[in-house]
Motif scaffolding. Structure first.
Motif, short mmCIF file in Angstrom:
data_model
loop_
_atom_site.label_atom_id
_atom_site.label_comp_id
_atom_site.label_asym_id
_atom_site.label_seq_id
_atom_site.Cartn_x
_atom_site.Cartn_y
_atom_site.Cartn_z
N MET A 30 0.85 -1.19 0.00
CA MET A 30 0.00 0.00 0.00
C MET A 30 0.89 1.24 0.00
N LEU A 31 0.61 2.16 -0.89
CA LEU A 31 1.37 3.39 -0.97
C LEU A 31 1.01 4.32 0.19
N ILE A 32 2.02 5.04 0.68
CA ILE A 32 1.84 5.98 1.78
C ILE A 32 1.88 7.40 1.22
N THR A 33 0.89 8.19 1.52
CA THR A 33 0.84 9.58 1.08
C THR A 33 1.31 10.48 2.22
N PRO A 34 2.45 11.18 2.06
CA PRO A 34 2.93 12.06 3.14
C PRO A 34 1.92 13.18 3.41
N ASP A 35 1.79 13.51 4.67
CA ASP A 35 0.89 14.57 5.09
C ASP A 35 1.67 15.88 5.20
N PRO A 36 1.45 16.84 4.30
CA PRO A 36 2.22 18.09 4.34
C PRO A 36 1.94 18.92 5.58
N ALA A 37 0.89 18.58 6.34
CA ALA A 37 0.57 19.34 7.55
C ALA A 37 1.48 18.96 8.71
N THR A 38 2.21 17.85 8.58
CA THR A 38 3.12 17.43 9.65
C THR A 38 4.55 17.73 9.25
N PRO A 39 5.45 17.99 10.21
CA PRO A 39 6.86 18.26 9.86
C PRO A 39 7.51 17.13 9.08
N ALA A 40 7.26 15.88 9.48
CA ALA A 40 7.87 14.75 8.78
C ALA A 40 7.32 14.64 7.36
N GLY A 41 6.00 14.80 7.20
CA GLY A 41 5.41 14.72 5.87
C GLY A 41 5.92 15.81 4.95
N ALA A 42 6.04 17.02 5.48
CA ALA A 42 6.56 18.13 4.66
C ALA A 42 8.00 17.88 4.25
N ALA A 43 8.80 17.30 5.14
CA ALA A 43 10.20 17.03 4.83
C ALA A 43 10.31 15.97 3.72
N ILE A 44 9.46 14.96 3.75
CA ILE A 44 9.49 13.92 2.72
C ILE A 44 9.11 14.50 1.35
N ILE A 45 8.13 15.38 1.34
CA ILE A 45 7.72 16.03 0.09
C ILE A 45 8.86 16.89 -0.44
#
Length: 267
Positions: free
Chosen positions: A1-16
């Motif tokens: 299953m693919l994981i979609t980073p959440d730009p609202a979180t610091p970790a998600g924004a860093a991955i993007i």
């Protein structure tokens, strides 16, 4: 299953951001050159902290009494919730062996009824004890204060975690000026027998309540049940409408209810 980073979180924004940097590198060079990729990853990883967690705070969660008793044949260590229980266990042991000391060195022929007196008479002065002795010491039972998820009364998992971290503060003997108390999320609930009022007294103290439980007006939602009856709620539950208000409510519900013909047609 693919994981979609959440730009609202610091970790998600860093991955993007990393994905964008690698896409730009691919657009410029047609590949991911090792040196350039290493530089990008080095700068990107510098945004994260991989330090070990800070030292956890140890919080007293109660007290235990450790009784260690030994003689020439054996040694026994037991754990007790209060001093009186530990002493009663030790007194039971010495009474079972009373015939070995009865009538010697001013020891009475019958063991005293008082537990402390019986123990002191059996073992005698500390300086005269040789191969048989005991120690009875109190130790605080500690637990680490783990950081819980944000606490909301509407979050069943957060409430369960807070409930599991509740602490019981017992009295440390009859001369203790404190009272038995349960602490949960900063709320103190005291339950004790009160000779002055000749009743079981229950007191709730909210001065140290976790700020996350406070309402906008600074109060704490509280409900108190005795057996199956709710005896107190805050904020108060509005009383059921009576008189013409109750009549209007019944008429409104009747007006929105499907008629018998409509129900048959729908069936």
């Amino acid at each position: 299953m693919l994981i979609t980073p959440d730009p609202a979180t610091p970790a998600g924004a860093a991955i993007i951001d990393l994905a964008t940097l690698m896409d730009d590198l691919q657009a410029r060079t047609g590949e991911w050159p090792g040196a350039d990729t290493a530089d990008i990853l080095s700068g990107w990883l510098g945004r994260f902290s991989f330090a070990a967690p800070a030292t956890l705070t140890a919080q007293p969660a109660g007290r235990a009494w450790v009784l260690r008793r030994w003689d020439r044949l054996c040694e026994e260590v037991t754990l007790w919730s209060d001093e009186a229980s530990a002493l009663a266990s030790l007194a039971q042991h010495v009474r079972s062996r009373w015939d070995t000391v009865a009538g010697t060195d001013d020891v009475p022929h019958r063991p005293p009824v008082d537990d402390r007196t019986a123990v002191d008479a059996y073992y005698g002065p500390v300086e005269d004890r040789c191969d048989e002795d005991y120690t009875l010491c109190a130790y605080d039972v500690l637990r680490h204060e783990n950081e819980l998820r944000p606490l909301r009364l509407s979050d069943s998992q957060a409430c369960a975690e807070a409930n599991s971290a509740a602490v019981f503060h017992p009295m440390h003997g009859p001369d203790d000026e404190g009272l038995p108390c349960i602490e949960i999320a900063g709320v103190l609930v005291l339950a004790y027998l009160d000779a002055d009022t000749r009743a079981v007294q229950v007191s709730v103290h909210l001065d140290s309540t976790d700020e996350q439980l406070l309402q906008a007006d600074g109060t704490v939602p509280v409900r108190v049940d005795v057996a199956d009856a709710t005896v107190f709620t805050h904020p108060p539950v509005p009383p059921a409408p009576t008189g013409w208000r109750a009549l209007l409510g019944r008429l409104a519900r009747r007006a929105t209810r499907p008629s018998g013909g409509e129900r048959r047609q729908g069936g």
